[in-house]
Design an enzyme around this catalytic site. Structure first.
Site, PDB file in Angstrom:
ATOM      1  N   GLU A 124       0.820  -1.201   0.000  1.00 45.66           N
ATOM      2  CA  GLU A 124       0.000   0.000   0.000  1.00 45.66           C
ATOM      3  C   GLU A 124       0.864   1.267   0.000  1.00 45.66           C
ATOM      4  OE1 GLU A 124      -4.230  -0.626   1.942  1.00 45.66           O
ATOM      5  OE2 GLU A 124      -3.063   0.725   3.189  1.00 45.66           O
TER       6      GLU A 124
ATOM      7  N   HIS B  55       7.295 -27.291  -0.912  1.00 46.77           N
ATOM      8  CA  HIS B  55       6.608 -28.418  -1.538  1.00 46.77           C
ATOM      9  C   HIS B  55       5.471 -27.964  -2.450  1.00 46.77           C
ATOM     10  CE1 HIS B  55       8.680 -31.426   1.036  1.00 46.77           C
ATOM     11  NE2 HIS B  55       8.860 -30.339   1.747  1.00 46.77           N
TER      12      HIS B  55
ATOM     13  N   LYS C 239     -14.270   0.705  -3.958  1.00 44.73           N
ATOM     14  CA  LYS C 239     -15.332   1.119  -3.030  1.00 44.73           C
ATOM     15  C   LYS C 239     -16.394   1.937  -3.765  1.00 44.73           C
ATOM     16  CE  LYS C 239     -12.397   1.475   1.062  1.00 44.73           C
ATOM     17  NZ  LYS C 239     -11.805   2.421   2.002  1.00 44.73           N
TER      18      LYS C 239
HETATM   19  O1  PA5 Z   1      -3.827   1.354   5.837  1.00 49.41           O
HETATM   20  C1  PA5 Z   1      -4.942   1.775   5.619  1.00 49.41           C
HETATM   21  O2  PA5 Z   1      -5.188   2.983   5.615  1.00 49.41           O
HETATM   22  C2  PA5 Z   1      -6.111   0.843   5.367  1.00 49.41           C
HETATM   23  O3  PA5 Z   1      -5.733  -0.478   5.318  1.00 49.41           O
HETATM   24  C3  PA5 Z   1      -7.129   1.013   6.482  1.00 49.41           C
HETATM   25  O4  PA5 Z   1      -6.533   0.687   7.698  1.00 49.41           O
HETATM   26  C4  PA5 Z   1      -8.353   0.128   6.239  1.00 49.41           C
HETATM   27  O5  PA5 Z   1      -8.950   0.460   5.024  1.00 49.41           O
HETATM   28  C5  PA5 Z   1      -9.361   0.312   7.351  1.00 49.41           C
HETATM   29  O6  PA5 Z   1      -9.700   1.655   7.496  1.00 49.41           O
HETATM   30  P1  PA5 Z   1     -10.456   2.194   8.778  1.00 49.41           P
HETATM   31  O7  PA5 Z   1      -9.547   2.011   9.946  1.00 49.41           O
HETATM   32  O8  PA5 Z   1     -10.720   3.633   8.486  1.00 49.41           O
HETATM   33  O9  PA5 Z   1     -11.706   1.372   8.906  1.00 49.41           O
END
Ligand code: PA5
Length: 446
Positions: free
Chosen positions: A286, A307, A421
């Site tokens: 990310e 394996h 989303k």
């Molecule tokens: O690293 C990130 O920003 C995402 O993985 C969020 O943690 C994830 O989408 C969850 O978001 P939130 O904590 O707002 O529910």
């Protein structure tokens, strides 16, 4: 130093002049990070978190964990992504992937709201049947669909089984300090709340209440975890890669990418590490995977996956390099005993421990993979305990930030996460998404 990087199994790929040539980029990335002048600089709270954390809240986390350990059989942790992976990774690494089967005197810790699978949710509901349940819902934004659905289900479950008053006592909310639907709901209902700091992004939040409350409920020493992270913060302040293994790791993976090794395969010989690899995959995937750039983070557990994927790693397309985690002392060991008949022919192993055999599997594999043109970086940790894990978490976070700046991306945003989303909301008919809906339906052939 708690984490040591060895590059000797990647020699042909990391000539010393190649690493040295990256020093100016590393130094520039270090300066961007420490001056706070880089991209995403409003998300640098994690840098000093190991020493600058909210001590009053930390005490409240410990008190809540002690209470939950007394009054709860099943602790349901609701969250996704950065609000999920860190807590689960730390618990599995420090306790066991079989924690819930092995635990006797403390609550089971189960995770929900990390998918939209009804089946997964029904499994967790079934586990709660007839048990004393408490819930920790974690969402920084307070609006993420997966945990929001799960929280609606578990709030309803608690209110129906123990009543609204007792449910209120058994719900713990970790969210933004002041904003969001979850914060508003908590204030209205009177739930105990913990804070995801504004300047700490989800994937960097494991050492905040996001990770610390579930980890403390599982009986891990969160003060030692923070102490390890604080030691790493002290250790990695010099930009010179010959003395800073955190930055040398960032430089080494950058050099691999330049040589066309675009997949970093995280390897561990301890199944306890599997969820840590998932956490690491989110952190790096990310943070770096944007603007058409970045290494793809993947993971395996050896010897298990030798394996299955071993053939590819040894002999397949030359797209990857390995980063191998090694632990000097595994949490437990087992000695192979001598058998008079030796019917299985295993007496050549008699008297050896499984840790020794596992070490030889690593040595044999890393050499075989080097022969097959797959280079390995090795990260060594003395022990699998809280202090060393805290140290490792900080090591990866800082190396990730520096790697991102070296690539020229913003390591702290995640614009690509929004695309699915929007489509999903439009297809579900969420108010405000009407215009997109028709076009998407058409593309789906309806
Ligand atoms: O690293 C990130 O920003 C995402 O993985 C969020 O943690 C994830 O989408 C969850 O978001 P939130 O904590 O707002 O529910």
């Amino acid at each position: 130093m708690s984490v040591t990087l060895y590059t000797s199994y990647a020699k042909g790929f990391l000539r010393s002049h190649e690493l040295a040539a990256l020093q100016p980029q590393v130094t520039a990335a270090h300066e961007l990070l420490h001056s706070g002048n880089g991209l995403g600089n409003d998300f640098l709270g994690w840098v000093d978190l190991p020493v600058n954390y909210d001590k009053e809240e930390f005490a409240r986390i410990e008190a809540a964990a002690a209470r939950i350990r007394r009054d709860t059989d099943v602790f349901v942790v609701i969250g996704i992504g950065g609000s999920y992976l860190g807590a689960r990774a730390v618990i599995e690494f420090l306790k066991s992937p079989n924690y819930n089967l092995l635990v006797k005197e403390a609550p089971q810790v189960v995770f929900a709201g990390n998918s939209i699978s009804a089946d997964a949710m029904n499994d967790v509901l079934a586990l709660c049947e007839g048990k004393r349940v408490s819930v920790n819902v974690i969402s920084k934004s307070g609006t993420t669909t997966e945990p929001a659905i799960a929280f609606r289900v578990f709030r309803d479950y608690l209110e129906k089984t123990v009543g609204k008053e007792e449910a209120r006592r058994r719900i713990y909310v970790t969210t933004d300090r002041a904003r969001g639907t979850l914060k508003e709901l908590s204030d209205r209902e009177g739930y105990e709340t913990f804070v995801v700091p504004d300047d700490v992004g989800g994937r960097f939040s494991v050492l905040t209440a996001v990770g610390l409350l579930p980890v403390a409920v599982a009986g891990c020493d969160i003060a030692a975890l923070m102490a390890g992270a604080a030691a790493a913060r002290e250790a990695y302040t010099d930009p010179a890669i010959e003395v800073n293994d955190c930055y040398r790791y960032a430089a080494a993976r950058h050099a691999m990418l330049r040589r066309g090794r675009a997949v970093e395969l995280m390897v561990s010989y301890e199944p306890r590490y599997a969820l840590m690899s998932e956490w690491w995959k989110q952190l790096y995937g990310e943070s770096e995977g944007k603007d058409g750039k970045g290494l793809f983070p993947a993971s395996v557990i050896f010897s298990t996956d030798l394996h299955s994927l071993g053939q590819f790693v040894q002999d397949g397309s030359n797209i990857l390099f390995e980063t191998v985690m090694q632990f000097d002392t595994p949490p437990s060991d087992l000695t192979i005993r001598e058998e008079e008949e030796n019917g299985d022919g295993l007496n050549f192993l008699a008297g050896k421990t499984m840790a020794e055999i596992n070490r030889k599997a690593f040595e044999g594999t890393v050499l075989a993979h080097a022969d097959g043109d797959t280079p390995s970086l090795v990260l060594q940790l003395p022990k699998m305990d809280e202090y060393n894990l805290g140290y490792l978490i900080y090591f990866f976070e800082k190396a990730c930030a520096v790697s991102g700046y070296m690539l020229g991306v913003n390591p702290f945003d995640q614009p690509g996460v929004e695309a699915y989303k929007r489509n999903m909301f439009a297809l579900l008919g969420k108010p405000g998404y009407e215009s997109e809906r028709e076009a998407l339906e058409k593309r789906l052939g309806r």
